[in-house]
Design an enzyme around this catalytic site. Structure first.
Site, PDB file in Angstrom:
ATOM      1  N   ASP A   1       3.012  -4.643   7.994  1.00  0.00           N
ATOM      2  CA  ASP A   1       1.739  -3.934   7.892  1.00  0.00           C
ATOM      3  C   ASP A   1       0.623  -4.970   7.966  1.00  0.00           C
ATOM      4  O   ASP A   1       0.407  -5.725   7.019  1.00  0.00           O
ATOM      5  CB  ASP A   1       1.698  -3.157   6.569  1.00  0.00           C
ATOM      6  CG  ASP A   1       0.346  -2.517   6.290  1.00  0.00           C
ATOM      7  OD1 ASP A   1      -0.593  -2.705   7.076  1.00  0.00           O
ATOM      8  OD2 ASP A   1       0.236  -1.834   5.250  1.00  0.00           O
TER       9      ASP A   1
ATOM     10  N   LYS B   1     -10.701  -1.912  10.526  1.00  0.00           N
ATOM     11  CA  LYS B   1     -10.812  -3.077   9.643  1.00  0.00           C
ATOM     12  C   LYS B   1     -11.117  -4.350  10.434  1.00  0.00           C
ATOM     13  O   LYS B   1     -11.237  -5.432   9.855  1.00  0.00           O
ATOM     14  CB  LYS B   1      -9.535  -3.237   8.825  1.00  0.00           C
ATOM     15  CG  LYS B   1      -9.262  -2.058   7.888  1.00  0.00           C
ATOM     16  CD  LYS B   1      -7.976  -2.235   7.104  1.00  0.00           C
ATOM     17  CE  LYS B   1      -7.546  -0.970   6.394  1.00  0.00           C
ATOM     18  NZ  LYS B   1      -8.392  -0.615   5.239  1.00  0.00           N
TER      19      LYS B   1
ATOM     20  N   HIS C   1       0.861  -1.180   0.000  1.00  0.00           N
ATOM     21  CA  HIS C   1       0.000   0.000   0.000  1.00  0.00           C
ATOM     22  C   HIS C   1       0.898   1.230   0.000  1.00  0.00           C
ATOM     23  O   HIS C   1       2.024   1.198   0.491  1.00  0.00           O
ATOM     24  CB  HIS C   1      -0.861  -0.031   1.272  1.00  0.00           C
ATOM     25  CG  HIS C   1      -1.941   0.984   1.347  1.00  0.00           C
ATOM     26  ND1 HIS C   1      -1.697   2.288   1.709  1.00  0.00           N
ATOM     27  CD2 HIS C   1      -3.281   0.893   1.143  1.00  0.00           C
ATOM     28  CE1 HIS C   1      -2.836   2.956   1.729  1.00  0.00           C
ATOM     29  NE2 HIS C   1      -3.810   2.142   1.378  1.00  0.00           N
TER      30      HIS C   1
ATOM     31  N   CYS D   1      -4.796   2.351  -3.731  1.00  0.00           N
ATOM     32  CA  CYS D   1      -3.546   2.872  -3.140  1.00  0.00           C
ATOM     33  C   CYS D   1      -2.383   1.903  -3.359  1.00  0.00           C
ATOM     34  O   CYS D   1      -1.515   1.758  -2.502  1.00  0.00           O
ATOM     35  CB  CYS D   1      -3.714   3.182  -1.651  1.00  0.00           C
ATOM     36  SG  CYS D   1      -4.849   4.530  -1.329  1.00  0.00           S
TER      37      CYS D   1
ATOM     38  N   GLN E   1      -4.516  -5.441   6.612  1.00  0.00           N
ATOM     39  CA  GLN E   1      -5.425  -6.304   5.866  1.00  0.00           C
ATOM     40  C   GLN E   1      -5.511  -7.719   6.426  1.00  0.00           C
ATOM     41  O   GLN E   1      -6.358  -8.494   5.985  1.00  0.00           O
ATOM     42  CB  GLN E   1      -4.993  -6.366   4.400  1.00  0.00           C
ATOM     43  CG  GLN E   1      -5.186  -5.070   3.649  1.00  0.00           C
ATOM     44  CD  GLN E   1      -6.635  -4.645   3.562  1.00  0.00           C
ATOM     45  OE1 GLN E   1      -7.527  -5.468   3.419  1.00  0.00           O
ATOM     46  NE2 GLN E   1      -6.873  -3.348   3.653  1.00  0.00           N
TER      47      GLN E   1
END
Length: 405
Positions: A199, A225, A122, A363, A202
């Site tokens: 990261d 999320k 991202h 993104c 997700q």
């Protein structure tokens, strides 16, 4: 809680609304998840009954708010299996956590050092490191990916050297759904003395990472999320790094002693938590963690995998439809295009039928450039979606194709 899809759906008030005259089919969960009533009630309860600033007051409301906020930190620590609660730093979200690390790492890097990112990041896990390289003279290198949307591990191994100081990779690609082999990535980075930031924005709604088992140095994610509110997330920072790195911001709550001659700083986590935080958000993040664990991540994964398999099978029956991200290890994301049709046009038509999908580059412009496409239609599924909603999506895409061809 047994996996009762109708009971689960009844926990989410927004799922009962209609959009453009149709029942809402919400398939943009990779952008943000919907919130169960339990989390909404938690936020209302805070502002209705014990709203106060934390860590400062001796009065009852402040103590109650502090206890609830720090209890949420402990819930999150246990969920992610961090060694200590103070290794969990509250942030405004994933992007902020990444930028925090990028800022303080300016004190560690020097000209000629190398840092590595993956080709499927991202923008939030690319741009801060480019800025860091501009400040320090470090060199940014990129792990390439295959046509299937899988990182080429042998190329990653070639990039690693004694010059490598940090590696940045997402746990799951937001554009493709690919689950990256972060345990192997971390292990190989540590062999050359490099730190690793993952990261997890997700991944954490689908996977329950064990941070001690992974031995990761930094891990970031966002509550919104994971059925929690926006504006709150966490940065896991391994204690040795927390003690070594300087504060990110100055202000209240991050100090030990302040004089005009010299200021000394508090220890973790407060060293990196200047100012009044998103108190209700932190408490509600804890409530979201409770909710997800009550359902159970194994049950969530099994159910979402079935949704993914069914959606993939049915969408591929549409002539001219191509799916991007076809690796063997995925979360419940399907990114696709139909030959000759712009993804935005498909998204606009299915929206008229009450179906929320994401269109564009998500993104992740380097991924789109790799495939030489302007973007994709992305349908991302959560545990509260149904097979019937997959059918609605497929029917709407077929209608869009007929109208646009």
């Amino acid at each position: 809680m047994s996996f009762n899809i109708q009971k689960i759906r009844s926990d989410f008030p927004i799922l009962s609304r209609r959009v453009n005259g149709y029942p809402l089919v919400y398939l943009d969960n990779a952008a943000t998840s919907q919130k169960p009533q339990q989390v909404i009630d938690c936020i209302v309860d805070y502002y209705s009954n014990y709203n106060a600033n934390i860590h400062r007051g001796v009065h009852t409301l402040s103590q109650e708010a502090t206890d609830a906020y720090e209890s949420a930190r402990q819930k999150i620590q246990k969920h992610f299996n961090a060694k200590e609660p103070y290794e969990i730093l509250f942030t405004p979200g994933t992007t902020h956590g990444i930028n925090l690390v990028a800022q303080v790492f300016s004190t560690v890097l020097k000209k000629g050092d190398e840092i590595i990112v993956s080709a499927m990041e991202h923008h939030s896990n690319i741009v801060p490191w480019q800025m860091l390289c501009e400040r320090t003279g470090a060199i940014l290198k990129v792990i390439p990916m295959s046509e299937e949307g899988v990182l080429i591990f042998s190329e990653y191994e070639k990039l690693l050297s004694e010059k490598t100081k940090m590696v940045f990779v997402n746990h799951v690609s937001n554009a493709l759904g690919t689950i990256n082999p972060i345990a192997k990535i971390i292990d190989h980075a540590h062999k050359v003395g490099a730190a690793v930031l993952v990261d997890g924005a997700q991944s954490c709604s689908h996977i329950k990472p064990d941070l001690q088992e992974l031995d990761v140095d930094f891990y970031v994610t966002s509550a919104h999320k994971m059925c929690g509110p926006t504006g709150i997330g966490i940065l896991y920072m391994k204690e040795e790094w927390g003690n070594k790195l300087p504060p990110y911001q100055g202000g209240g709550d991050m100090i030990d002693q302040v004089t005009f001659e010299k200021t000394t700083y508090a220890g973790l986590p407060f060293k990196f938590e200047a100012g009044t935080p998103n108190i209700s958000g932190g408490i509600a993040f804890g409530a979201a963690i409770d909710y997800l664990n009550e359902i159970g991540f194994e049950a969530i994964k099994e159910y979402e995998d079935n949704l993914l398999d069914y959606a993939t099978q049915e969408l591929l029956k549409i002539e001219g439809l191509k799916i991007y991200g076809t690796g063997p290890d995925k979360t419940s994301v399907v990114s696709f295009n139909i030959e000759g049709i712009h993804p935005y046009d498909i998204g606009s038509i299915v929206d008229k039928l009450g179906i929320a999908v994401r269109t564009g580059h998500h993104c992740t412009q380097p991924i789109m450039d790799f495939y030489n496409i302007p973007g994709t239609v992305r349908a991302s599924f959560a545990f509260y979606n149904t097979m019937e909603e997959v059918d609605s999506l497929v029917s709407a895409v077929k209608k869009a194709k007929m109208m646009l061809s």
